[in-house]
Design a protein around this motif. Structure first.
Motif, mmCIF file in Angstrom:
data_model
loop_
_atom_site.group_PDB
_atom_site.id
_atom_site.type_symbol
_atom_site.label_atom_id
_atom_site.label_comp_id
_atom_site.label_asym_id
_atom_site.label_seq_id
_atom_site.Cartn_x
_atom_site.Cartn_y
_atom_site.Cartn_z
ATOM 1 N N SER A 1 13.968 -21.931 -8.773
ATOM 2 C CA SER A 1 13.809 -21.233 -10.135
ATOM 3 C C SER A 1 14.202 -19.637 -10.068
ATOM 4 O O SER A 1 14.103 -18.708 -10.097
ATOM 5 N N ALA A 2 14.942 -19.448 -11.492
ATOM 6 C CA ALA A 2 15.096 -17.950 -11.972
ATOM 7 C C ALA A 2 13.643 -17.109 -11.706
ATOM 8 O O ALA A 2 13.756 -15.810 -12.118
ATOM 9 N N LYS A 3 12.717 -17.697 -11.977
ATOM 10 C CA LYS A 3 11.189 -16.903 -11.700
ATOM 11 C C LYS A 3 10.876 -16.315 -10.639
ATOM 12 O O LYS A 3 10.004 -15.287 -10.439
ATOM 13 N N GLU A 4 11.396 -17.136 -9.366
ATOM 14 C CA GLU A 4 11.562 -16.251 -8.142
ATOM 15 C C GLU A 4 12.455 -15.086 -7.762
ATOM 16 O O GLU A 4 11.826 -14.667 -6.557
ATOM 17 N N MET A 5 13.041 -15.270 -9.122
ATOM 18 C CA MET A 5 13.972 -14.110 -8.612
ATOM 19 C C MET A 5 14.061 -12.820 -8.839
ATOM 20 O O MET A 5 14.704 -12.000 -8.567
ATOM 21 N N ALA A 6 12.964 -12.831 -9.413
ATOM 22 C CA ALA A 6 12.947 -11.507 -10.292
ATOM 23 C C ALA A 6 12.031 -10.446 -9.334
ATOM 24 O O ALA A 6 12.839 -9.761 -9.366
ATOM 25 N N GLN A 7 11.405 -10.472 -8.736
ATOM 26 C CA GLN A 7 11.577 -9.467 -7.612
ATOM 27 C C GLN A 7 12.071 -9.137 -6.189
ATOM 28 O O GLN A 7 12.377 -8.364 -5.926
ATOM 29 N N LEU A 8 13.180 -10.431 -6.594
ATOM 30 C CA LEU A 8 14.263 -10.211 -5.288
ATOM 31 C C LEU A 8 15.512 -9.327 -5.070
ATOM 32 O O LEU A 8 15.697 -8.913 -4.885
ATOM 33 N N SER A 9 15.717 -9.844 -6.996
ATOM 34 C CA SER A 9 16.606 -9.367 -7.604
ATOM 35 C C SER A 9 16.335 -7.450 -7.742
ATOM 36 O O SER A 9 16.858 -7.128 -7.360
ATOM 37 N N PHE A 10 14.860 -7.122 -8.377
ATOM 38 C CA PHE A 10 14.762 -6.142 -9.179
ATOM 39 C C PHE A 10 14.646 -5.209 -7.298
ATOM 40 O O PHE A 10 14.662 -4.421 -7.324
ATOM 41 N N GLU A 11 14.384 -5.823 -6.094
ATOM 42 C CA GLU A 11 14.112 -5.064 -4.654
ATOM 43 C C GLU A 11 15.415 -4.659 -4.367
ATOM 44 O O GLU A 11 15.884 -3.470 -4.015
ATOM 45 N N LYS A 12 16.337 -5.905 -4.688
ATOM 46 C CA LYS A 12 18.063 -5.200 -4.183
ATOM 47 C C LYS A 12 18.637 -4.295 -5.026
ATOM 48 O O LYS A 12 19.215 -3.243 -5.016
ATOM 49 N N TYR A 13 17.535 -4.677 -6.705
ATOM 50 C CA TYR A 13 18.719 -3.553 -8.054
ATOM 51 C C TYR A 13 17.946 -1.789 -7.441
ATOM 52 O O TYR A 13 18.822 -0.871 -6.976
ATOM 53 N N LYS A 14 16.751 -1.340 -6.659
ATOM 54 C CA LYS A 14 16.634 -0.228 -6.300
ATOM 55 C C LYS A 14 17.207 -0.526 -5.255
ATOM 56 O O LYS A 14 17.243 1.212 -5.333
ATOM 57 N N LYS A 15 17.751 -1.147 -4.761
ATOM 58 C CA LYS A 15 18.678 -0.509 -2.803
ATOM 59 C C LYS A 15 19.928 -0.533 -3.197
ATOM 60 O O LYS A 15 20.517 -0.029 -2.232
#
Length: 224
Positions: free
Chosen positions: A185-199
């Motif tokens: 689900s796109a819900k669980e992608m939330a924190q994962l995508s944010f962490e990648k964005y920060k890096k």
């Protein structure tokens, strides 16, 4: 504030979310047993941006589930994500589908085995520890009574995903725990995508391709 559009189409669940600083603020998804991504994906994108009160041009990145999974589903999701990135000059972030799926359960000990159906008794699967650290690579594997025995002998093994259902009658062990009703689900992608964005962990939009794991095979139509 980082605003990210997340797209998940690796399985029969068509899921889209808008995330602000790792928190989901709008989500649309449908898992009706059919691959309805071609009809639902773009309306869902429009709905979540309206609900989140942003425009596509205002988002900071587009994240997409990279696979493994359905060949057609992945192509639709990745094509849409790349199209938005090209059109609005946004960075592209990819999220491993099984990693996202693993985050649907929280365990204190043992291992998590997210698995997706790959037809017949084959699944796409990997293994994570309780901290979501990958302890075994992703494989396309045929399930039998000895599958994952090295983990089952040491403690609890939590199986989840649409590939886990068909394993219940094959993997019989006191440490096997089957978690029903879980799918990417796109819900669980939330924190994962944010962490990648920060890096600044982003993909080359021009050359990025889904992670199919196996070659796409066309079954010829039987002659009548």
């Amino acid at each position: 504030m980082a605003t990210i559009l997340n797209i998940e189409t690796a399985t029969k669940n068509c899921s889209v979310s808008i995330v602000k600083n790792g928190m989901t603020v709008a989500i649309q998804e449908l898992n009706d047993g059919n691959y309805s991504h071609a009809e639902k994906l773009h309306p869902f994108i429009q709905q979540v941006v309206e609900e989140a009160k942003v425009s596509v041009n205002e988002i900071d990145a587009v994240a997409v589930s990279k696979g493994p999974g359905s060949y057609t589903g992945l192509r639709i999701g990745v094509s849409a994500a790349k199209g938005l990135c090209f059109a609005f000059d946004k960075p592209l972030i990819s999220i491993e589908t099984l990693h996202s799926l693993a985050h649907q359960v929280t365990v204190e000990e043992g291992v998590i085995v997210p698995m997706l159906d790959a037809r017949r008794m084959e699944v796409y699967a990997t293994v994570y520890n309780s901290n979501y650290e990958q302890v075994r690579g992703i494989k396309a594997e045929i399930i039998d009574k000895d599958s994952f025995k090295e983990y089952l002998s040491k403690g609890k093994v939590y199986f989840l995903g649409d590939g886990a259902e068909k394993c219940k009658e094959v993997i019989i062990h006191e440490n096997a725990v089957f978690v029903d009703g879980k799918y990417p689900s796109a819900k669980e992608m939330a924190q994962l995508s944010f962490e990648k964005y920060k890096k600044n962990d982003i993909e080359d939009v021009a050359y990025f391709e889904p992670f199919y794991l196996k070659d796409f095979v066309v079954t010829p139509e039987k002659k009548r």
